[in-house]
Scaffold this motif. Structure first.
Motif, PDB file in Angstrom:
ATOM      1  N   ALA A 109      39.608  40.919  44.867  1.00 31.02           N
ATOM      2  CA  ALA A 109      40.082  41.203  43.510  1.00 31.02           C
ATOM      3  C   ALA A 109      41.129  40.185  43.078  1.00 31.02           C
ATOM      4  O   ALA A 109      41.876  39.647  43.898  1.00 31.02           O
ATOM      5  CB  ALA A 109      40.669  42.616  43.437  1.00 31.02           C
ATOM      6  N   LEU A 110      41.175  39.943  41.773  1.00 27.47           N
ATOM      7  CA  LEU A 110      42.111  38.997  41.163  1.00 27.47           C
ATOM      8  C   LEU A 110      42.769  39.628  39.956  1.00 27.47           C
ATOM      9  O   LEU A 110      42.240  40.571  39.373  1.00 27.47           O
ATOM     10  CB  LEU A 110      41.367  37.765  40.631  1.00 27.47           C
ATOM     11  N   GLU A 111      43.922  39.046  39.582  1.00 21.10           N
ATOM     12  CA  GLU A 111      44.492  39.333  38.264  1.00 21.10           C
ATOM     13  C   GLU A 111      44.124  38.142  37.382  1.00 21.10           C
ATOM     14  O   GLU A 111      44.514  37.016  37.659  1.00 21.10           O
ATOM     15  CB  GLU A 111      46.019  39.430  38.359  1.00 21.10           C
ATOM     16  N   PRO A 112      43.350  38.357  36.304  1.00 19.39           N
ATOM     17  CA  PRO A 112      42.925  37.233  35.458  1.00 19.39           C
ATOM     18  C   PRO A 112      44.131  36.480  34.902  1.00 19.39           C
ATOM     19  O   PRO A 112      45.080  37.093  34.413  1.00 19.39           O
ATOM     20  CB  PRO A 112      42.151  37.920  34.322  1.00 19.39           C
ATOM     21  N   MET A 113      44.103  35.128  34.987  1.00 23.73           N
ATOM     22  CA  MET A 113      45.223  34.319  34.520  1.00 23.73           C
ATOM     23  C   MET A 113      44.811  33.205  33.573  1.00 23.73           C
ATOM     24  O   MET A 113      45.528  32.902  32.621  1.00 23.73           O
ATOM     25  CB  MET A 113      45.947  33.687  35.721  1.00 23.73           C
ATOM     26  N   GLU A 114      43.692  32.544  33.841  1.00 21.32           N
ATOM     27  CA  GLU A 114      43.290  31.374  33.054  1.00 21.32           C
ATOM     28  C   GLU A 114      41.805  31.456  32.725  1.00 21.32           C
ATOM     29  O   GLU A 114      41.008  31.903  33.533  1.00 21.32           O
ATOM     30  CB  GLU A 114      43.528  30.082  33.854  1.00 21.32           C
ATOM     31  N   GLY A 115      41.450  31.004  31.539  1.00 19.49           N
ATOM     32  CA  GLY A 115      40.044  31.021  31.121  1.00 19.49           C
ATOM     33  C   GLY A 115      39.585  32.414  30.722  1.00 19.49           C
ATOM     34  O   GLY A 115      38.417  32.762  30.867  1.00 19.49           O
ATOM     35  N   LEU A 116      40.510  33.220  30.200  1.00 16.87           N
ATOM     36  CA  LEU A 116      40.158  34.607  29.854  1.00 16.87           C
ATOM     37  C   LEU A 116      39.047  34.689  28.819  1.00 16.87           C
ATOM     38  O   LEU A 116      38.243  35.617  28.844  1.00 16.87           O
ATOM     39  CB  LEU A 116      41.395  35.358  29.321  1.00 16.87           C
ATOM     40  N   GLU A 117      39.005  33.695  27.904  1.00 21.34           N
ATOM     41  CA  GLU A 117      37.963  33.749  26.883  1.00 21.34           C
ATOM     42  C   GLU A 117      36.576  33.567  27.503  1.00 21.34           C
ATOM     43  O   GLU A 117      35.615  34.179  27.053  1.00 21.34           O
ATOM     44  CB  GLU A 117      38.237  32.704  25.788  1.00 21.34           C
ATOM     45  N   VAL A 118      36.493  32.754  28.561  1.00 20.04           N
ATOM     46  CA  VAL A 118      35.212  32.582  29.255  1.00 20.04           C
ATOM     47  C   VAL A 118      34.842  33.873  29.980  1.00 20.04           C
ATOM     48  O   VAL A 118      33.700  34.329  29.931  1.00 20.04           O
ATOM     49  CB  VAL A 118      35.295  31.419  30.262  1.00 20.04           C
ATOM     50  N   MET A 119      35.820  34.466  30.652  1.00 16.94           N
ATOM     51  CA  MET A 119      35.556  35.725  31.365  1.00 16.94           C
ATOM     52  C   MET A 119      35.098  36.804  30.402  1.00 16.94           C
ATOM     53  O   MET A 119      34.196  37.579  30.705  1.00 16.94           O
ATOM     54  CB  MET A 119      36.819  36.216  32.077  1.00 16.94           C
ATOM     55  N   ALA A 120      35.694  36.851  29.251  1.00 19.41           N
ATOM     56  CA  ALA A 120      35.371  37.894  28.279  1.00 19.41           C
ATOM     57  C   ALA A 120      33.920  37.805  27.842  1.00 19.41           C
ATOM     58  O   ALA A 120      33.246  38.817  27.663  1.00 19.41           O
ATOM     59  CB  ALA A 120      36.303  37.784  27.070  1.00 19.41           C
ATOM     60  N   LYS A 121      33.420  36.574  27.708  1.00 18.26           N
ATOM     61  CA  LYS A 121      32.022  36.415  27.308  1.00 18.26           C
ATOM     62  C   LYS A 121      31.080  36.879  28.402  1.00 18.26           C
ATOM     63  O   LYS A 121      29.981  37.349  28.131  1.00 18.26           O
ATOM     64  CB  LYS A 121      31.730  34.942  26.996  1.00 18.26           C
ATOM     65  N   ARG A 122      31.513  36.717  29.647  1.00 21.93           N
ATOM     66  CA  ARG A 122      30.630  37.052  30.755  1.00 21.93           C
ATOM     67  C   ARG A 122      30.665  38.531  31.096  1.00 21.93           C
ATOM     68  O   ARG A 122      29.820  39.031  31.821  1.00 21.93           O
ATOM     69  CB  ARG A 122      31.040  36.246  31.995  1.00 21.93           C
ATOM     70  N   ARG A 123      31.631  39.243  30.642  1.00 16.17           N
ATOM     71  CA  ARG A 123      31.817  40.614  31.100  1.00 16.17           C
ATOM     72  C   ARG A 123      32.280  41.493  29.943  1.00 16.17           C
ATOM     73  O   ARG A 123      33.410  41.381  29.493  1.00 16.17           O
ATOM     74  CB  ARG A 123      32.857  40.614  32.232  1.00 16.17           C
ATOM     75  N   ARG A 125      33.691  44.391  29.020  1.00 16.66           N
ATOM     76  CA  ARG A 125      34.419  45.550  29.534  1.00 16.66           C
ATOM     77  C   ARG A 125      35.897  45.323  29.266  1.00 16.66           C
ATOM     78  O   ARG A 125      36.296  44.231  28.913  1.00 16.66           O
ATOM     79  CB  ARG A 125      34.231  45.676  31.052  1.00 16.66           C
ATOM     80  N   PRO A 126      36.738  46.315  29.513  1.00 18.29           N
ATOM     81  CA  PRO A 126      38.182  46.095  29.392  1.00 18.29           C
ATOM     82  C   PRO A 126      38.676  45.076  30.417  1.00 18.29           C
ATOM     83  O   PRO A 126      38.128  44.963  31.505  1.00 18.29           O
ATOM     84  CB  PRO A 126      38.785  47.475  29.638  1.00 18.29           C
ATOM     85  N   GLU A 127      39.706  44.340  30.046  1.00 23.51           N
ATOM     86  CA  GLU A 127      40.172  43.229  30.892  1.00 23.51           C
ATOM     87  C   GLU A 127      40.467  43.637  32.323  1.00 23.51           C
ATOM     88  O   GLU A 127      40.179  42.877  33.249  1.00 23.51           O
ATOM     89  CB  GLU A 127      41.427  42.594  30.275  1.00 23.51           C
ATOM     90  N   TRP A 128      41.016  44.782  32.549  1.00 25.93           N
ATOM     91  CA  TRP A 128      41.411  45.144  33.910  1.00 25.93           C
ATOM     92  C   TRP A 128      40.200  45.344  34.823  1.00 25.93           C
ATOM     93  O   TRP A 128      40.335  45.381  36.032  1.00 25.93           O
ATOM     94  CB  TRP A 128      42.302  46.389  33.914  1.00 25.93           C
ATOM     95  N   GLU A 129      38.992  45.424  34.236  1.00 30.13           N
ATOM     96  CA  GLU A 129      37.777  45.575  35.060  1.00 30.13           C
ATOM     97  C   GLU A 129      37.017  44.267  35.242  1.00 30.13           C
ATOM     98  O   GLU A 129      35.944  44.257  35.820  1.00 30.13           O
ATOM     99  CB  GLU A 129      36.832  46.606  34.421  1.00 30.13           C
ATOM    100  N   TRP A 130      37.557  43.152  34.748  1.00 32.13           N
ATOM    101  CA  TRP A 130      36.823  41.886  34.854  1.00 32.13           C
ATOM    102  C   TRP A 130      36.731  41.359  36.278  1.00 32.13           C
ATOM    103  O   TRP A 130      35.737  40.765  36.662  1.00 32.13           O
ATOM    104  CB  TRP A 130      37.494  40.803  33.986  1.00 32.13           C
ATOM    105  N   THR A 131      37.787  41.541  37.045  1.00 39.98           N
ATOM    106  CA  THR A 131      37.858  40.895  38.363  1.00 39.98           C
ATOM    107  C   THR A 131      38.335  41.843  39.462  1.00 39.98           C
ATOM    108  O   THR A 131      38.853  41.391  40.477  1.00 39.98           O
ATOM    109  CB  THR A 131      38.810  39.682  38.313  1.00 39.98           C
ATOM    110  N   ASN A 132      38.180  43.156  39.270  1.00 42.78           N
ATOM    111  CA  ASN A 132      38.671  44.115  40.264  1.00 42.78           C
ATOM    112  C   ASN A 132      37.586  44.523  41.266  1.00 42.78           C
ATOM    113  O   ASN A 132      37.465  45.680  41.632  1.00 42.78           O
ATOM    114  CB  ASN A 132      39.263  45.350  39.576  1.00 42.78           C
TER     115      ASN A 132
END
Length: 205
Positions: A109-123, A125-132
């Motif tokens: 698991a990670l805490e998202p820090m950089e490239g959040l806009e890219v992560m948002a397109k791929r997932r 869901r709410p941010e806290w579930e992107w990388t948990n």
DNA sequence: AGGACGATTAACT
DNA sequence: GTTAATCGTCCTG
């Protein structure tokens, strides 16, 4: 170097348990299309620690001999071991310990820090579930098979880990690894999962 | 050659 | 709490 804080190969040349603990608070970065995507590591698990047998660890398959899948695990420390599972998910590990030992650390698991806009397109869901979770973070960062065997310490690496937040021992918790299914004791209960206490990005399982 | 199952996730009862 | 999705890998015969 990619960054003055990029962790050197010597960082990884220790037992999987030690590396798993010291990786908490460090930042995993995937340099993709000229842009950084990454986050702080908040949860990690050790596999095939030092020279103890660890049934259920991929390195123990095929009577402990390397296979095409596990070859990278048996190689030198500081490389990515990326594997495919459940017919749909990619998992990211770092190879640790001495060459020939098949030691590795799964990043869970990670805490998202950089490239959040890219992560948002791929997932979606709410941010806290992107990388948990281990397969969620690989999807968020765009980690797939081509990164298997990639160097984490090279001057031109496309994926690496940087020193970032310092996490004290009193902020670290340990417990049994997750999702082991049929792994026999004592390994099923070995406290080789490490995470940052009270961190909202740790996987819930 | 065939089958069981996985270091998971999302959706559903 | 339970289950489908989905396929590469490993083990058995």
């Amino acid at each position: 170097m990619r960054s003055p804080r990029q962790l050197p190969q010597t960082f990884y040349a220790r037992s999987a348990r030690t590396v798993a603990r010291r990786l908490l608070g460090a930042r995993l970065v995937h340099f993709d299309q000229g842009r950084r995507i990454g986050g702080r590591i908040v949860e990690a698990e050790a596999y095939c620690d030092s020279d103890e047998p660890d049934l259920g660890c991929h390195g123990s398959a095929n009577k402990g001999r390397p296979t095409s899948r596990t070859a990278v695990m048996f190689g030198p420390p500081g490389f990515a071991y990326v594997y495919f599972t459940y017919g749909m998910h990619w998992m990211f590990n770092v190879v640790t310990g001495a060459e020939g030992m098949a030691n590795a650390v799964l990043i869970r698991a990670l805490e998202p820090m950089e490239g959040l806009e890219v992560m948002a397109k791929r997932r979606q869901r709410p941010e806290w579930e992107w990388t948990n979770g281990p397969a969620k973070l690989t999807q968020a960062l765009g980690i797939e098979r081509e990164l298997n065997g990639a160097s984490l310490y090279g001057a031109d690496s496309v994926i690496w880990i940087e020193a970032d937040e310092v996490v004290g021992d009193d902020a670290i918790a340990a417990g049994p690894r997750i999702g082991l299914g049929n792994m026999p004791e004592p390994w099923h209960s070995m406290p080789w999962r490490f995470w940052i206490r009270h961190n909202p990005y740790v996987s819930r399982a």
